[in-house]
Write a protein that holds these residues in place. Structure first.
Motif, short mmCIF file in Angstrom:
data_model
loop_
_atom_site.label_atom_id
_atom_site.label_comp_id
_atom_site.label_asym_id
_atom_site.label_seq_id
_atom_site.Cartn_x
_atom_site.Cartn_y
_atom_site.Cartn_z
N MET A 183 16.91 24.57 -9.64
CA MET A 183 15.83 23.68 -10.06
C MET A 183 16.14 23.05 -11.42
O MET A 183 15.85 21.89 -11.64
N ARG A 184 16.73 23.84 -12.30
CA ARG A 184 17.04 23.36 -13.63
C ARG A 184 18.09 22.23 -13.57
O ARG A 184 18.01 21.26 -14.32
N ARG A 185 19.11 22.36 -12.68
CA ARG A 185 20.14 21.32 -12.52
C ARG A 185 19.53 20.03 -12.00
O ARG A 185 19.92 18.94 -12.41
N PHE A 186 18.59 20.16 -11.11
CA PHE A 186 17.92 18.98 -10.55
C PHE A 186 17.16 18.22 -11.63
O PHE A 186 17.19 16.99 -11.68
N VAL A 187 16.47 18.93 -12.51
CA VAL A 187 15.70 18.30 -13.60
C VAL A 187 16.66 17.59 -14.54
O VAL A 187 16.40 16.46 -14.98
N LYS A 188 17.79 18.21 -14.89
CA LYS A 188 18.78 17.57 -15.76
C LYS A 188 19.33 16.31 -15.08
O LYS A 188 19.47 15.26 -15.72
N PHE A 189 19.66 16.44 -13.81
CA PHE A 189 20.17 15.29 -13.07
C PHE A 189 19.15 14.16 -13.05
O PHE A 189 19.50 13.00 -13.30
N LEU A 190 17.90 14.50 -12.77
CA LEU A 190 16.85 13.50 -12.72
C LEU A 190 16.65 12.84 -14.08
O LEU A 190 16.48 11.62 -14.16
N LEU A 191 16.69 13.62 -15.16
CA LEU A 191 16.52 13.09 -16.51
C LEU A 191 17.67 12.14 -16.85
O LEU A 191 17.44 11.04 -17.36
N ILE A 192 18.89 12.56 -16.56
CA ILE A 192 20.05 11.70 -16.84
C ILE A 192 20.00 10.44 -15.97
O ILE A 192 20.29 9.34 -16.44
N PHE A 193 19.62 10.57 -14.74
CA PHE A 193 19.50 9.42 -13.84
C PHE A 193 18.48 8.41 -14.36
O PHE A 193 18.75 7.22 -14.41
N VAL A 194 17.31 8.87 -14.76
CA VAL A 194 16.26 7.98 -15.28
C VAL A 194 16.71 7.32 -16.57
O VAL A 194 16.49 6.11 -16.77
N LEU A 195 17.34 8.07 -17.47
CA LEU A 195 17.84 7.47 -18.71
C LEU A 195 18.91 6.42 -18.43
O LEU A 195 18.96 5.37 -19.08
N GLY A 196 19.77 6.69 -17.45
CA GLY A 196 20.79 5.72 -17.07
C GLY A 196 20.20 4.43 -16.52
O GLY A 196 20.66 3.34 -16.85
N ILE A 197 19.19 4.58 -15.71
CA ILE A 197 18.52 3.38 -15.17
C ILE A 197 17.84 2.60 -16.28
O ILE A 197 17.95 1.37 -16.34
N CYS A 198 17.18 3.28 -17.19
CA CYS A 198 16.52 2.60 -18.32
C CYS A 198 17.55 1.89 -19.19
O CYS A 198 17.33 0.74 -19.60
N ALA A 199 18.66 2.54 -19.47
CA ALA A 199 19.71 1.91 -20.28
C ALA A 199 20.29 0.69 -19.56
O ALA A 199 20.54 -0.35 -20.17
N GLY A 200 20.50 0.81 -18.26
CA GLY A 200 21.02 -0.31 -17.48
C GLY A 200 20.08 -1.50 -17.48
O GLY A 200 20.50 -2.64 -17.67
N TRP A 201 18.79 -1.25 -17.28
CA TRP A 201 17.82 -2.34 -17.29
C TRP A 201 17.72 -2.97 -18.68
O TRP A 201 17.58 -4.18 -18.81
N GLY A 202 17.80 -2.13 -19.70
CA GLY A 202 17.75 -2.67 -21.07
C GLY A 202 18.93 -3.57 -21.37
O GLY A 202 18.78 -4.65 -21.95
N THR A 203 20.11 -3.13 -20.97
CA THR A 203 21.31 -3.94 -21.17
C THR A 203 21.23 -5.24 -20.37
O THR A 203 21.55 -6.31 -20.87
N PHE A 204 20.79 -5.13 -19.13
CA PHE A 204 20.63 -6.32 -18.29
C PHE A 204 19.66 -7.31 -18.94
O PHE A 204 19.94 -8.50 -19.03
N GLY A 205 18.52 -6.82 -19.41
CA GLY A 205 17.53 -7.69 -20.05
C GLY A 205 18.07 -8.35 -21.30
O GLY A 205 17.80 -9.52 -21.56
N TYR A 206 18.85 -7.62 -22.07
CA TYR A 206 19.43 -8.18 -23.29
C TYR A 206 20.35 -9.35 -22.96
O TYR A 206 20.27 -10.41 -23.57
N PHE A 207 21.24 -9.15 -21.98
CA PHE A 207 22.19 -10.20 -21.65
C PHE A 207 21.51 -11.40 -20.99
O PHE A 207 21.90 -12.54 -21.20
N VAL A 208 20.51 -11.18 -20.18
CA VAL A 208 19.78 -12.29 -19.57
C VAL A 208 19.09 -13.11 -20.66
O VAL A 208 19.13 -14.34 -20.64
N ASN A 209 18.48 -12.45 -21.62
CA ASN A 209 17.84 -13.14 -22.74
C ASN A 209 18.87 -13.91 -23.56
O ASN A 209 18.63 -15.04 -23.97
N ALA A 210 20.03 -13.33 -23.80
CA ALA A 210 21.08 -14.00 -24.56
C ALA A 210 21.57 -15.24 -23.82
O ALA A 210 21.83 -16.27 -24.43
#
Length: 136
Positions: free
Chosen positions: A1-28
């Motif tokens: 269960m603990r590995r799943f939570v870590k995986f989920l946390l890293i996955f969500v952070l990765g998606i947030c970082a990806g969307w943030g980077t995408f938004g930055y470049f689209v705005n630029a």
């Protein structure tokens, strides 16, 4: 269960970082596009002098073009190469007849766009427009 939570946390952070980077470049890209449209347009547009040439069917045409380039360096280069560009205009316009020039402007503009695309080293053509056309 603990590995799943870590995986989920890293996955969500990765998606947030990806969307943030995408938004930055689209705005630029939007800012660059807006600058290209509004910023220094007068410096990037080259107007040819009116050019008079015979057409294939024996009539003649007087034509004037405006070329929009991607940057000021490209516009400066086209000014220096204006004799080559005028030669291409005369060559392509003289190979068509008056009816084609009236109804199918792309017969003239497409080859000129290709010529500029291959010839210019410091900029690229964004558009070529006929600003004056008289056929007699």
């Amino acid at each position: 269960m603990r590995r799943f939570v870590k995986f989920l946390l890293i996955f969500v952070l990765g998606i947030c970082a990806g969307w943030g980077t995408f938004g930055y470049f689209v705005n630029a890209m939007d800012v660059d596009l807006e600058k290209m449209i509004n910023g220094d347009l007068e410096e990037r547009v080259i107007q040819t002098e009116p050019i008079v040439t015979n057409l294939k069917d024996g009539s003649y045409a007087r034509i004037r073009l405006a070329v929009v380039l991607s940057n000021k360096k490209g516009a400066d280069e086209l000014k220096k190469r204006s004799f080559q560009f005028k030669n291409q205009i005369i060559k392509h316009v003289s190979e068509i007849d008056g009816n084609t020039l009236r109804s199918q402007e792309e017969e003239v503009l497409d080859p000129l766009m290709l010529f500029l695309d291959h010839t210019l080293e410091l900029g690229e053509p964004l558009g070529i427009y006929i600003t004056e056309k008289v056929i007699q």
